[in-house]
Design a protein around this motif. Structure first.
Motif, PDB file in Angstrom:
ATOM      1  N   VAL A 123      28.545  21.597   2.462  1.00  0.00           N
ATOM      2  CA  VAL A 123      28.414  22.824   1.675  1.00  0.00           C
ATOM      3  C   VAL A 123      27.400  22.624   0.557  1.00  0.00           C
ATOM      4  CG1 VAL A 123      29.621  24.366   0.073  1.00  0.00           C
ATOM      5  CG2 VAL A 123      30.714  23.709   2.224  1.00  0.00           C
ATOM      6  N   ALA A 124      27.491  21.493  -0.135  1.00  0.00           N
ATOM      7  CA  ALA A 124      26.564  21.214  -1.236  1.00  0.00           C
ATOM      8  C   ALA A 124      25.112  21.150  -0.759  1.00  0.00           C
ATOM      9  CB  ALA A 124      26.940  19.898  -1.916  1.00  0.00           C
ATOM     10  N   ALA A 152      28.315  28.028   4.317  1.00  0.00           N
ATOM     11  CA  ALA A 152      28.342  28.962   3.196  1.00  0.00           C
ATOM     12  C   ALA A 152      29.540  28.717   2.290  1.00  0.00           C
ATOM     13  CB  ALA A 152      28.360  30.400   3.702  1.00  0.00           C
ATOM     14  N   VAL A 153      30.685  28.415   2.907  1.00  0.00           N
ATOM     15  CA  VAL A 153      31.942  28.283   2.163  1.00  0.00           C
ATOM     16  C   VAL A 153      32.825  27.259   2.849  1.00  0.00           C
ATOM     17  CG1 VAL A 153      34.108  29.463   1.539  1.00  0.00           C
ATOM     18  CG2 VAL A 153      31.932  30.634   1.205  1.00  0.00           C
ATOM     19  N   TRP A 154      33.623  26.561   2.061  1.00  0.00           N
ATOM     20  CA  TRP A 154      34.719  25.728   2.559  1.00  0.00           C
ATOM     21  C   TRP A 154      36.000  26.229   1.914  1.00  0.00           C
ATOM     22  CZ3 TRP A 154      38.266  22.659  -0.103  1.00  0.00           C
ATOM     23  CH2 TRP A 154      39.020  21.753   0.658  1.00  0.00           C
ATOM     24  N   VAL A 184      29.639  20.123  -4.917  1.00  0.00           N
ATOM     25  CA  VAL A 184      29.292  21.545  -4.890  1.00  0.00           C
ATOM     26  C   VAL A 184      28.933  22.028  -6.298  1.00  0.00           C
ATOM     27  CG1 VAL A 184      30.108  23.872  -4.335  1.00  0.00           C
ATOM     28  CG2 VAL A 184      30.691  21.950  -2.839  1.00  0.00           C
ATOM     29  N   ASP A 185      29.693  21.591  -7.304  1.00  0.00           N
ATOM     30  CA  ASP A 185      29.347  21.923  -8.689  1.00  0.00           C
ATOM     31  C   ASP A 185      27.931  21.472  -9.021  1.00  0.00           C
ATOM     32  OD1 ASP A 185      31.727  23.140  -9.424  1.00  0.00           O
ATOM     33  OD2 ASP A 185      32.609  21.327 -10.270  1.00  0.00           O
ATOM     34  N   ALA A 232      35.179  26.670  -2.087  1.00  0.00           N
ATOM     35  CA  ALA A 232      33.927  26.225  -2.702  1.00  0.00           C
ATOM     36  C   ALA A 232      32.762  26.633  -1.824  1.00  0.00           C
ATOM     37  CB  ALA A 232      33.927  24.702  -2.884  1.00  0.00           C
ATOM     38  N   GLY A 233      31.640  26.959  -2.460  1.00  0.00           N
ATOM     39  CA  GLY A 233      30.463  27.306  -1.679  1.00  0.00           C
ATOM     40  C   GLY A 233      29.434  28.071  -2.465  1.00  0.00           C
TER      41      GLY A 233
END
Length: 269
Positions: free
Chosen positions: A209-210, A215-217, A234-235, A254-255
């Motif tokens: 994702v990162a 797109a999203v987890w 991801v942050d 997250a995403g």
């Protein structure tokens, strides 16, 4: 940032150098992953934890011991929480979370979809994560104060996206599909994406994702070692991370910006 992708190095009685948090996190996961891979090549004793797909091996235990020994040498005042039972109360509010082999079922099945992962949390919402995939040779490090890097190269910052145009990485153990409280939000969010990927290592998923692959987890009921290492990545890539309660269960999401909001809306129904 220096990353050693060789064999685990001997742990000295006294630290000969003060490693930065970034370099130490990278060393922890590279050493642990390299050790686990070597033990897999030598043959493994596999023990069931809660189900046929929830297992632990001697490699999990050995890799966690290696990480905790390194931390005792280089960060003796830090707390440690390990998936395989390590619990060290630190002298202050810095704590390492350790997942020595994330994706153990994949690991014992011969798949390359597994990793070693750690996260460090501290004051003022400080969060650092590191993930190493031994089979592919990829090491990811990033967090609240450092842009996410893959093998030392910064990843492309995440831009807003549409869940319906991207892939959703997720996981749900098959028995949980019988529980409507979990199955219904899972089905709603899954149908909202262009496609789903369900491969069974949350930290590998979140590293992807990162890097903009998914797109999203999202996943429900995550322990810290399944969430914090990848969340940090991801942050550090400019993504969005949140937790939402649905039907009595916490879902971790997250995403990409916008796509996360869409996933949360679908989970809530």
């Amino acid at each position: 940032m220096s990353i050693d992708t060789g064999r685990p190095r001997p742990v000295p009685d006294e630290p000969t150098e003060r490693l930065s948090d970034v370099d130490l996190a990278a060393r922890l996961v590279v050493d642990a992953g390299t050790l686990a891979r070597r033990l897999r090549e030598d043959g493994l004793d596999v023990r069931r934890k809660t189900s046929v797909s929830d297992v632990v091996t001697e490699a999990d235990d050995a890799a966690e011991r290696h990480i905790t020994t390194l931390l005792a040498t280089h960060r003796p005042d830090d707390g440690v929480l390990g998936e395989e039972g390590t619990l060290v109360t630190g002298g202050h509010d810095r704590r390492w979370v350790v997942d020595p082999v994330d994706g153990t079922y994949n690991f014992v099945s011969g798949s390359d979809y597994w990793c070693s992962a750690v996260a460090l949390s501290g004051p003022d919402d400080y969060l650092l994560g590191a993930v190493h995939r031994p089979v592919t040779g990829e090491t990811f490090v990033g967090g609240s104060e450092i842009p996410t890097r893959r093998n030392g190269v910064p990843v492309t910052p995440l831009t807003p996206g549409d869940l319906a145009a991207g892939s959703l990485a997720t996981y749900l153990h098959p028995p949980f599909l019988a529980d409507p409280a979990l199955a219904e939000p899972f089905h709603r969010v899954s149908r909202g994406a262009a496609t789903i990927r369900m491969l069974g290592s949350g930290s590998v998923d979140l590293a992807s994702v990162a890097c903009g692959v998914h797109a999203v987890w999202c996943q429900h009921s995550c322990p810290e070692w399944d969430w914090l290492p990848g969340r940090a990545l991801v942050d550090g890539a400019g993504g969005v991370c949140t937790t939402v309660e649905v039907n009595g269960y916490d879902w971790f999401v997250a995403g990409r910006p916008d796509a996360v909001d869409q996933a949360v809306a679908l989970l809530r129904g």
